[in-house]
Design an enzyme around this catalytic site. Structure first.
Site, short mmCIF file in Angstrom:
data_model
loop_
_atom_site.label_atom_id
_atom_site.label_comp_id
_atom_site.label_asym_id
_atom_site.label_seq_id
_atom_site.Cartn_x
_atom_site.Cartn_y
_atom_site.Cartn_z
CG ASP A 136 10.50 68.63 27.23
OD1 ASP A 136 10.96 68.13 26.19
OD2 ASP A 136 9.35 68.41 27.64
CG HIS A 171 12.11 63.93 29.01
ND1 HIS A 171 13.33 63.88 28.37
CD2 HIS A 171 11.31 64.71 28.24
CE1 HIS A 171 13.27 64.61 27.27
NE2 HIS A 171 12.05 65.12 27.15
CG ASP A 172 9.61 63.19 25.65
OD1 ASP A 172 8.70 63.49 26.45
OD2 ASP A 172 10.14 64.01 24.88
CG HIS A 178 4.22 61.74 26.55
ND1 HIS A 178 3.59 62.93 26.24
CD2 HIS A 178 5.41 62.09 27.13
CE1 HIS A 178 4.36 63.94 26.61
NE2 HIS A 178 5.46 63.45 27.15
CG HIS A 197 8.43 65.68 31.40
ND1 HIS A 197 7.96 64.39 31.53
CD2 HIS A 197 8.32 65.98 30.07
CE1 HIS A 197 7.60 63.93 30.35
NE2 HIS A 197 7.80 64.87 29.45
CG HIS A 198 4.62 67.61 29.55
ND1 HIS A 198 5.01 68.63 28.72
CD2 HIS A 198 5.07 66.45 28.97
CE1 HIS A 198 5.65 68.12 27.67
NE2 HIS A 198 5.71 66.80 27.81
CE LYS A 234 6.74 63.25 23.19
NZ LYS A 234 7.49 64.38 22.58
#
Length: 339
Positions: A291, A209-210, A238, A262-263, A213
């Site tokens: 998260d 998910h990240d 990101h 996801h944000h 980054k």
């Protein structure tokens, strides 16, 4: 036939150390001091596996990997890297390296990685042979094929976990974050009745998910004080960076919604698309809660770790605003946070 290993490092002592250890385990080892010399050996003689440093004169490990894979896509390659080379190591994994190991090298870890790589190579060769005789061997070999497929899927998942660890390694304060978020997300999804295939897809999406980054500058990710508005806006890029990294890979197409969304916030105030409610993919709504929980319960440069009760209160307070109320209810009621 004995396995032959090509060891490539510009430090003679490291080549000798690796060769001596692997020779004790029955491997035939050949050493090279740079990528060009290694390529000559590779084109001249057959090898089962290559171990290559990333930073080398004349031809570095990434360029060597590209040329080796262009000649033999099935060649197993383990790359060796130092912490500052983590982005190059991630690039090497994308180019087809089996594993990467960080210096100083633990010889037991190196030996284990070599063993697993050669096991995977043998499994792939066996599966290739099965395909040639599939019509004749279907009934007899079905069980073996299923087991081989399970092992290969596990190897694929292990590679994704290595990539997730590389993402977390960019920020020492979040080491293990992707793994914790994944485990909590799967527990929530199980409570929601996800099928095995959907759980597997969520597992990959949550682990990565990240991934975006990777494209965020370290000085922003690791800033010891609170981010200013420009930096906060920059770090919000990101999810879309992650989409760009994976969108060309067919295997990850159904995982991209988790990475992109996801944000997003349940009330529509999140990013990058401002989706609200059930317009946000369920997998993304699930990942959002672990998260946030893991972020609040991790120590950061500009703040300490929040007490558990305070974090649970925050999740309850933002239910229906930032988070899907149903996901939060499951997270709290089932005590998902108790890994």
């Amino acid at each position: 036939m004995e396995d032959r290993i090509l060891i490539v490092d510009d430090e003679e002592a490291i080549c000798r150390l690796f060769a001596e250890r692997l020779a004790q385990e029955g491997y035939i080892c050949v050493t090279a001091r740079n990528g060009r010399e290694a390529l000559r050996w590779f084109l001249k003689d057959p090898f089962s596996l290559m171990i290559a440093d990333i930073r080398m004169p004349e031809m570095d490990g990434v360029e060597l990997l590209k040329r080796v894979k262009a000649t033999d896509p099935k060649m197993m390659v383990i790359v060796i890297t130092a912490h500052p080379d983590i982005d190059l190591a991630v690039e090497a994994m994308r180019l087809g390296a089996y594993d990467f190991i960080i210096k100083p090298v633990d010889l037991d870890l190196l030996s284990l990685s070599v063993t697993r790589a050669l096991e995977k190579k043998r499994l792939e060769e066996e599966i290739s042979a099965y395909r040639l005789h599939l019509e004749r061997l279907v009934e007899e070999r079905t069980a073996k094929l299923q087991e081989a497929y399970r092992i290969l899927k596990k190897a694929h998942l292990d590679s994704v976990k290595v990539l997730a660890e590389a993402i977390d390694a960019k920020d020492p304060y979040t080491r293990g974050h992707s793994d914790r978020v994944t485990r909590m997300s799967l527990k929530i999804a199980f409570q929601l009745g996800f099928t095995e295939d959907r759980l597997e897809s969520l597992e990959y999406g949550a682990l990565l998910h990240d991934i975006g980054k990777i494209g965020i500058r370290d000085e922003v990710l690791q800033k010891p004080t609170t981010l200013d508005s420009d930096e906060y806006q920059y770090i919000q890029e990101h999810p879309l960076i992650g989409v760009r990294i994976l969108e060309g890979l067919d295997f990850f197409k159904d995982k991209i919604p988790v990475i992109r969304h996801h944000h997003e916030h349940f009330d529509g105030s999140g990013y990058p698309d401002g989706l609200a409610g059930e317009a946000i993919p369920l997998e993304a709504r699930i990942v959002a809660v672990p998260d946030a929980f893991d972020a609040m319960t991790s120590s950061r440069p500009h703040r300490g770790m929040m007490p558990l009760q305070d974090v649970l209160t925050e999740l309850e307070r933002w239910k229906g605003i930032q988070f899907d109320p149903n996901v939060v209810e499951i997270f709290l009621h089932e005590k998902i946070y108790k890994l």
